[in-house]
Design an enzyme around this catalytic site. Structure first.
Site, PDB file in Angstrom:
ATOM      1  CG  HIS A  88      63.853 -14.558 -62.474  1.00 31.06           C
ATOM      2  ND1 HIS A  88      63.487 -13.974 -63.661  1.00 31.06           N
ATOM      3  CD2 HIS A  88      65.177 -14.811 -62.590  1.00 31.06           C
ATOM      4  CE1 HIS A  88      64.557 -13.876 -64.451  1.00 31.06           C
ATOM      5  NE2 HIS A  88      65.588 -14.392 -63.826  1.00 31.06           N
TER       6      HIS A  88
ATOM      7  CG  ASP B  16      67.384 -14.314 -67.425  1.00 31.82           C
ATOM      8  OD1 ASP B  16      66.934 -14.674 -66.340  1.00 31.82           O
ATOM      9  OD2 ASP B  16      67.996 -13.240 -67.597  1.00 31.82           O
TER      10      ASP B  16
ATOM     11  CD  GLU C 166      66.734 -11.869 -61.604  1.00 30.01           C
ATOM     12  OE1 GLU C 166      67.926 -12.007 -61.342  1.00 30.01           O
ATOM     13  OE2 GLU C 166      66.339 -11.501 -62.743  1.00 30.01           O
ATOM     14  CD  GLU C 167      65.743 -10.592 -65.916  1.00 27.23           C
ATOM     15  OE1 GLU C 167      66.687  -9.805 -65.760  1.00 27.23           O
ATOM     16  OE2 GLU C 167      65.878 -11.751 -66.327  1.00 27.23           O
TER      17      GLU C 167
ATOM     18  CG  ASP D  85      68.511 -16.494 -62.946  1.00 33.06           C
ATOM     19  OD1 ASP D  85      68.211 -16.677 -64.145  1.00 33.06           O
ATOM     20  OD2 ASP D  85      68.311 -15.414 -62.362  1.00 33.06           O
TER      21      ASP D  85
ATOM     22  CG  HIS E  69      69.134  -9.912 -70.203  1.00 32.76           C
ATOM     23  ND1 HIS E  69      69.137  -8.864 -69.318  1.00 32.76           N
ATOM     24  CD2 HIS E  69      68.828 -11.006 -69.451  1.00 32.76           C
ATOM     25  CE1 HIS E  69      68.853  -9.308 -68.108  1.00 32.76           C
ATOM     26  NE2 HIS E  69      68.677 -10.614 -68.160  1.00 32.76           N
TER      27      HIS E  69
HETATM   28 CO    CO Z   1      68.014 -11.794 -66.440  1.00 36.08          CO
HETATM   29 ZN    ZN Z   2      67.556 -14.381 -64.572  1.00 35.07          ZN
END
Ligand code: CO
Ligand code: ZN
Length: 326
Positions: free
Chosen positions: A62, A164, A194-195, A217, A303
């Site tokens: 992503h 990420d 995606e998030e 990922d 994150h």
């Molecule tokens: Co993420």
């Molecule tokens: Zn991710």
């Protein structure tokens, strides 16, 4: 050799969920001389194809990153916001944020009453201006911002924002450039959103309808004092996912990836993540069901503005993607 310049560019490129234009252009530029076909679907997914007459294989990473969206600009020029993707209020205080136009702000909190818990509604962004006109002109409801965080690396590891999943994008870019001789019809897809719920992967999985899908990922690790209990560690090699909250990897896909890793001397580890999900979660329930799996990059501090991964793990992931494409 790890391409630090490329990773730095990918990490620094502005692209929160739903605002993937810049990162899509950056990736297109990187791979345009290596693809047989490049398309963008109506949702914004970047679909890169290496044509063949054999099995249809889909790889995804992503492009979007977590961020914040302005929900209200108050009379004094302070910004209220909501999260785009999984962010916790207690981890945001004091962070610097940057908008698409390069303007910045710092996250501050209102005074809390006794034992009151910090929540997102108590936070605001101070954009460092006493000029109301400046604020009005430059910040508007719906504008998004992302972490401001400088790329840094040591001999073996990288610290950056949006590892990420820009490290997943990095891996697919490298795999496209080193695409193996094969009959397979291979799709490398850089997904959007995606998030916020695997949204791009949902339409990409449906339209491509592959025989096999593998998402690339990040995953968490259990090797630091942050309290996460899991077997994955930095430097342990490519992580082959067994399960997370979005998928139980198809046993044949798990076996295939394990077989390929062992046959090609690729360092690997098994992964069970007890929270979160990936693009494979949306893809494997598409249509009549698509056998799917995930190759994960072990990453600490997910994150946050300082995600950490190991460069040798990335090399092992690239090798495994190329082996699977073949
Ligand atoms: Co993420
Ligand atoms: Zn991710």
């Amino acid at each position: 050799m790890f391409n630090s310049d490329l990773m730095k560019k990918l990490s620094n490129c502005f692209g929160p969920s739903g605002r993937e234009k810049n990162i899509r252009e950056l990736i297109t530029n990187e791979i345009k001389d290596y693809a047989d076909e490049i398309t963008t679907d109506p949702l914004g997914n970047l679909i890169v194809r290496k044509k063949g007459n054999g099995k249809k294989i889909l790889f995804t990473a992503h492009m979007d990153q977590i961020g914040l969206i302005i929900t209200h600009v108050d009379e004094k020029g302070f910004l209220r916001f909501s999260n785009v993707g999984g962010l916790k209020a207690k981890e945001m205080l004091g962070l610097r944020m940057v908008f698409d136009n390069g303007l910045e702000g710092v996250i501050c909190k209102e005074e809390l009453k006794n034992n009151e818990k910090l929540s997102m509604s108590k936070l605001y962004i101070d954009v460092a201006s006493t000029d109301k006109e400046f604020v009005k002109k430059n910040f508007r409801l719906g504008d998004m911002c992302v972490f401001k965080s400088e790329y840094y690396e040591t001999e073996d590891c990288v610290v950056c924002k949006a590892a990420d999943d820009r490290i997943g994008c990095y891996i697919l870019i490298d795999a496209i450039k080193n695409h193996p001789a094969t009959d397979n019809d291979v799709y490398y897809v850089f997904t959007v959103q995606e998030e916020v719920g695997l949204r791009g992967a949902k339409t990409a999985g449906y339209s491509i309808n592959p025989d096999l899908a593998i998402a690339i990922d990040v995953t968490a690790t259990g090797d630091s004092p942050d309290g996460i209990k899991m077997d994955v560690k930095l430097g342990g090699g490519a992580a082959i996912k067994i399960k997370d909250n979005s998928i139980i990897t198809h046993p044949e896909v798990k076996d295939l990836l394990t077989y390929l890793a062992e046959k090609n001397n690729i360092k690997y580890q098994y992964e069970i993540l007890e929270f979160g999900g990936t693009d494979a979660g949306a893809i494997h329930t598409s249509r009549e069901g698509i056998p799917s799996g995930v190759i994960s990059i072990p990453t600490r501090n997910l994150h946050t503005s300082g995600e950490i991964f190991n460069k040798s793990d990335v090399e092992e992931c690239i090798k495994l993607v190329i082996a699977a494409a073949q």
